[in-house]
Scaffold this motif. Structure first.
Motif, PDB file in Angstrom:
ATOM      1  N   GLN A 123     -43.244  29.688  35.563  1.00  0.00           N
ATOM      2  CA  GLN A 123     -43.487  30.715  34.549  1.00  0.00           C
ATOM      3  C   GLN A 123     -43.402  32.113  35.149  1.00  0.00           C
ATOM      4  O   GLN A 123     -42.740  33.007  34.605  1.00  0.00           O
ATOM      5  CB  GLN A 123     -44.868  30.493  33.922  1.00  0.00           C
ATOM      6  CG  GLN A 123     -45.163  31.392  32.732  1.00  0.00           C
ATOM      7  CD  GLN A 123     -46.604  31.251  32.267  1.00  0.00           C
ATOM      8  OE1 GLN A 123     -47.426  32.123  32.527  1.00  0.00           O
ATOM      9  NE2 GLN A 123     -46.902  30.148  31.593  1.00  0.00           N
ATOM     10  N   ARG A 124     -44.068  32.315  36.306  1.00  0.00           N
ATOM     11  CA  ARG A 124     -44.018  33.635  36.956  1.00  0.00           C
ATOM     12  C   ARG A 124     -42.597  33.987  37.374  1.00  0.00           C
ATOM     13  O   ARG A 124     -42.158  35.138  37.237  1.00  0.00           O
ATOM     14  CB  ARG A 124     -44.946  33.657  38.177  1.00  0.00           C
ATOM     15  CG  ARG A 124     -46.410  33.723  37.846  1.00  0.00           C
ATOM     16  CD  ARG A 124     -47.226  34.176  39.062  1.00  0.00           C
ATOM     17  NE  ARG A 124     -47.060  33.258  40.182  1.00  0.00           N
ATOM     18  CZ  ARG A 124     -47.840  32.205  40.414  1.00  0.00           C
ATOM     19  NH1 ARG A 124     -48.822  31.937  39.589  1.00  0.00           N
ATOM     20  NH2 ARG A 124     -47.628  31.440  41.462  1.00  0.00           N
ATOM     21  N   LEU A 125     -41.874  33.000  37.909  1.00  0.00           N
ATOM     22  CA  LEU A 125     -40.499  33.237  38.334  1.00  0.00           C
ATOM     23  C   LEU A 125     -39.627  33.651  37.159  1.00  0.00           C
ATOM     24  O   LEU A 125     -38.829  34.595  37.251  1.00  0.00           O
ATOM     25  CB  LEU A 125     -39.940  31.973  38.990  1.00  0.00           C
ATOM     26  CG  LEU A 125     -38.493  32.029  39.483  1.00  0.00           C
ATOM     27  CD1 LEU A 125     -38.334  33.092  40.552  1.00  0.00           C
ATOM     28  CD2 LEU A 125     -38.062  30.668  40.023  1.00  0.00           C
ATOM     29  N   ALA A 145     -45.425  35.421  28.219  1.00  0.00           N
ATOM     30  CA  ALA A 145     -45.434  34.012  28.636  1.00  0.00           C
ATOM     31  C   ALA A 145     -46.573  33.240  27.997  1.00  0.00           C
ATOM     32  O   ALA A 145     -47.659  33.775  27.750  1.00  0.00           O
ATOM     33  CB  ALA A 145     -45.525  33.914  30.162  1.00  0.00           C
ATOM     34  N   ASN A 151     -38.977  36.738  44.752  1.00  0.00           N
ATOM     35  CA  ASN A 151     -39.390  35.559  43.987  1.00  0.00           C
ATOM     36  C   ASN A 151     -40.848  35.199  44.229  1.00  0.00           C
ATOM     37  O   ASN A 151     -41.534  34.714  43.335  1.00  0.00           O
ATOM     38  CB  ASN A 151     -38.504  34.364  44.327  1.00  0.00           C
ATOM     39  CG  ASN A 151     -37.096  34.501  43.781  1.00  0.00           C
ATOM     40  OD1 ASN A 151     -36.842  35.315  42.889  1.00  0.00           O
ATOM     41  ND2 ASN A 151     -36.170  33.718  44.297  1.00  0.00           N
ATOM     42  N   ARG A 152     -41.301  35.426  45.479  1.00  0.00           N
ATOM     43  CA  ARG A 152     -42.691  35.074  45.814  1.00  0.00           C
ATOM     44  C   ARG A 152     -43.644  36.250  45.653  1.00  0.00           C
ATOM     45  O   ARG A 152     -44.837  36.131  45.915  1.00  0.00           O
ATOM     46  CB  ARG A 152     -42.747  34.554  47.254  1.00  0.00           C
ATOM     47  CG  ARG A 152     -41.953  33.269  47.474  1.00  0.00           C
ATOM     48  CD  ARG A 152     -42.094  32.791  48.905  1.00  0.00           C
ATOM     49  NE  ARG A 152     -41.169  31.707  49.204  1.00  0.00           N
ATOM     50  CZ  ARG A 152     -40.948  31.235  50.418  1.00  0.00           C
ATOM     51  NH1 ARG A 152     -41.603  31.749  51.455  1.00  0.00           N
ATOM     52  NH2 ARG A 152     -40.084  30.241  50.610  1.00  0.00           N
ATOM     53  N   ASN A 153     -43.110  37.393  45.246  1.00  0.00           N
ATOM     54  CA  ASN A 153     -43.922  38.593  45.037  1.00  0.00           C
ATOM     55  C   ASN A 153     -44.691  38.959  46.313  1.00  0.00           C
ATOM     56  O   ASN A 153     -45.906  39.180  46.287  1.00  0.00           O
ATOM     57  CB  ASN A 153     -44.893  38.385  43.868  1.00  0.00           C
ATOM     58  CG  ASN A 153     -45.452  39.710  43.367  1.00  0.00           C
ATOM     59  OD1 ASN A 153     -44.844  40.764  43.538  1.00  0.00           O
ATOM     60  ND2 ASN A 153     -46.630  39.660  42.753  1.00  0.00           N
ATOM     61  N   GLU A 164     -47.181  27.193  36.375  1.00  0.00           N
ATOM     62  CA  GLU A 164     -47.446  28.614  36.617  1.00  0.00           C
ATOM     63  C   GLU A 164     -46.399  29.250  37.526  1.00  0.00           C
ATOM     64  O   GLU A 164     -46.009  30.407  37.327  1.00  0.00           O
ATOM     65  CB  GLU A 164     -48.840  28.795  37.217  1.00  0.00           C
ATOM     66  CG  GLU A 164     -49.973  28.480  36.244  1.00  0.00           C
ATOM     67  CD  GLU A 164     -51.335  28.784  36.853  1.00  0.00           C
ATOM     68  OE1 GLU A 164     -51.369  29.408  37.936  1.00  0.00           O
ATOM     69  OE2 GLU A 164     -52.349  28.402  36.249  1.00  0.00           O
ATOM     70  N   THR A 165     -45.962  28.509  38.529  1.00  0.00           N
ATOM     71  CA  THR A 165     -44.969  29.055  39.465  1.00  0.00           C
ATOM     72  C   THR A 165     -43.651  29.330  38.752  1.00  0.00           C
ATOM     73  O   THR A 165     -43.070  30.412  38.891  1.00  0.00           O
ATOM     74  CB  THR A 165     -44.734  28.077  40.629  1.00  0.00           C
ATOM     75  OG1 THR A 165     -45.970  27.837  41.295  1.00  0.00           O
ATOM     76  CG2 THR A 165     -43.730  28.652  41.611  1.00  0.00           C
ATOM     77  N   SER A 179     -48.379  29.053  28.126  1.00  0.00           N
ATOM     78  CA  SER A 179     -48.472  27.822  28.905  1.00  0.00           C
ATOM     79  C   SER A 179     -48.490  26.568  28.054  1.00  0.00           C
ATOM     80  O   SER A 179     -48.507  25.461  28.589  1.00  0.00           O
ATOM     81  CB  SER A 179     -49.732  27.853  29.789  1.00  0.00           C
ATOM     82  OG  SER A 179     -49.691  28.947  30.674  1.00  0.00           O
ATOM     83  N   VAL A 235     -40.596  35.024  34.335  1.00  0.00           N
ATOM     84  CA  VAL A 235     -41.007  36.350  33.855  1.00  0.00           C
ATOM     85  C   VAL A 235     -40.407  37.441  34.724  1.00  0.00           C
ATOM     86  O   VAL A 235     -39.867  38.448  34.227  1.00  0.00           O
ATOM     87  CB  VAL A 235     -42.544  36.453  33.815  1.00  0.00           C
ATOM     88  CG1 VAL A 235     -42.980  37.911  33.624  1.00  0.00           C
ATOM     89  CG2 VAL A 235     -43.112  35.599  32.683  1.00  0.00           C
ATOM     90  N   MET A 236     -40.464  37.260  36.058  1.00  0.00           N
ATOM     91  CA  MET A 236     -39.883  38.258  36.965  1.00  0.00           C
ATOM     92  C   MET A 236     -38.373  38.387  36.750  1.00  0.00           C
ATOM     93  O   MET A 236     -37.830  39.491  36.699  1.00  0.00           O
ATOM     94  CB  MET A 236     -40.183  37.897  38.418  1.00  0.00           C
ATOM     95  CG  MET A 236     -41.613  38.140  38.834  1.00  0.00           C
ATOM     96  SD  MET A 236     -41.864  37.975  40.626  1.00  0.00           S
ATOM     97  CE  MET A 236     -41.547  36.236  40.866  1.00  0.00           C
TER      98      MET A 236
END
Length: 449
Positions: A18-20, A34, A333-335, A15-16, A36, A22-23
């Motif tokens: 994936q979010r990175l 995205a 990166n960490r939103n 998940e981490t 999984s 996407v951003m």
């Protein structure tokens, strides 16, 4: 075509990550969606998706199997495979399954999206109105250091000349950043910037990475593949850590620099390239020439214009703005909100000599922000990280501690080296005097996979 439809599919079960991704995709002008798992990716893909960034190690149906299922629905979709391994067999499997290209972890986000853009552009049909972003950002070279002001003046002049450039300097000084700025200041700014890390791949993969291969060139090469010199033909190719280029490949690179032409692996068709070449090294190439491990004629072909990047300890005036930039990136990166430093914390950073340069500063700030209880970084947060024993002293302390088993000593020595090299498996192998395969075995043995 709906302009708001996703055009990039990202498939990763972490998940981490994936979010990175996407951003980062949004930052690079893509419209990502995205998944999984492989099954979720098959459900999500549609005719608007131009490219897929696909992790190999998915649960259930792995990346290799997923490629086949994706191509059953959309045969022409372009797939970039992300692998956690660094061997020829895995790469061949990915290419044989239908991947256009691959990257081994860890990798720079910029390199991934440069590769995605290049892959889409190189594969688009003449009649296809691809939505691949062609982002051109004007570089801002700002500094308070007299030495860096002089360097930036040289960079601006060198960028316009289109000559081959050699960037030299200690590890962690920002040679990749400087190479990218040169590209963005040049007439090639709208074209691709392609990075190749010379020690990151085994010799047999590095050759195909640089020059491509023809169908049937080796077992599993079911399709032809363009190399980086072809992909960067109108743009810039950045050869990082050129001092580690295997001796067997040095004559072929020399021919490219001299004649601007080459053959693919297994091919007999002469291919032309007009790629601008920027190389970088943190070793003394001249001493390697004297030692007979680096060709003298190649050295002089690369060293048309040499730009020396000074270490951070010689340009401390820039530390405050570098800190500001790093903290902003970490926050993005960490939103989360960015951090501020107390005066004492800033003073602690300013006083350090930074033997690991900007990369070490990045690591210190990453760790300090990770454990900070608020968005204010105190001196204690910094000092605790800065006063950690140096890798060399730490290693000596481990060996001198009584009661440690051989397994424990091996584990600590390996983990320290792995972290010190930025989790670069090739560098870890070189420092420890072992093969990359042994690095993977040690990672598994000590629970790092």
């Amino acid at each position: 075509m709906n302009p708001n439809s996703p055009n990039l599919l990202i498939v990763d079960d972490d998940e981490t990550i994936q979010r990175l991704l996407v951003m980062a995709a949004n930052d690079h002008g893509w419209k990502p969606v995205a998944a999984s798992s492989g099954l979720e990716a098959i459900d999500l893909i549609d005719e608007h998706v131009e490219a897929v960034v696909l992790d190999l190690g998915l649960p259930g149906m792995n990346g290799i199997e997923t490629i086949g299922r994706l191509h059953e629905k959309f045969p022409n979709v372009l797939v970039i495979m992300l692998t956690g391994t660094n061997d020829a067999e895995t790469a061949v499997q990915a290419l044989k399954a239908g991947a256009c290209d691959y990257l081994t972890k860890p990798f720079e986000l910029q390199r991934l999206f440069d590769l995605v853009c290049a892959t889409v552009r190189n594969n688009q049909r003449p009649d296809k109105n691809s939505s691949v972003p062609k982002k051109i950002s004007k570089p801002s070279l700002q500094t308070s250091s007299p030495r860096m002001k002089q360097l930036f003046h040289q960079i601006k002049k060198a960028a316009s000349l289109d000559s081959t450039i050699l960037l030299t300097g200690e590890s962690g000084t920002g040679k990749t950043y400087i190479a990218r700025q040169i590209h963005m200041l040049s007439e090639r700014a709208s074209e691709d910037f392609i990075t190749v890390s010379c020690p990151a791949l085994p010799r047999e993969l590095l050759e195909t990475e640089l020059f491509g291969h023809e169908k049937g060139a080796f077992t599993g090469a079911s399709t032809a593949r363009a190399g980086r010199f072809e992909q960067a033909s109108s743009g810039t190719i950045f050869l990082d850590e050129i001092g580690d280029l295997p001796q067997e490949l040095q004559p072929k690179l020399l021919n490219v620099l001299q004649d601007r032409e080459f053959f693919r692996v297994g091919g007999n068709k002469l291919i032309k390239t007009s790629a601008r070449v920027i190389a970088a090294t943190n070793v003394d190439l001249h001493s390697r020439v004297n030692a007979g491990t680096f060709r003298e004629d190649l050295y002089y072909r690369l060293n048309i214009i040499e730009l020396v990047i000074p270490p951070l300890r010689e340009r401390k005036e820039d530390i405050p703005q570098i800190i500001e930039h790093i903290l902003a990136r970490i926050a993005a990166n960490r939103n989360t909100e960015t951090w501020t430093l107390t005066k004492n914390a800033a003073a602690s950073l300013q006083k350090s000599n930074w033997p690991g340069n900007v990369r070490q500063l990045e690591n210190v700030l990453e760790r300090a922000t990770a454990f900070s209880e608020s968005n204010i970084i105190e001196a204690e947060d910094i000092i605790g990280v800065l006063e950690a024993p140096s890798p060399a002293n730490q290693g000596r302390q481990i060996l001198s501690e009584p009661g440690l088993t051989l397994h424990e000593i091996e584990r600590e020595a390996f983990i320290q080296t792995y972290i010190r090299t930025g989790k670069n498996k090739a560098k870890t192998a070189r420092e420890l005097g072992i093969s990359e395969r042994s690095v993977y075995n040690l990672m598994g043995r000590h629970g790092l996979k």
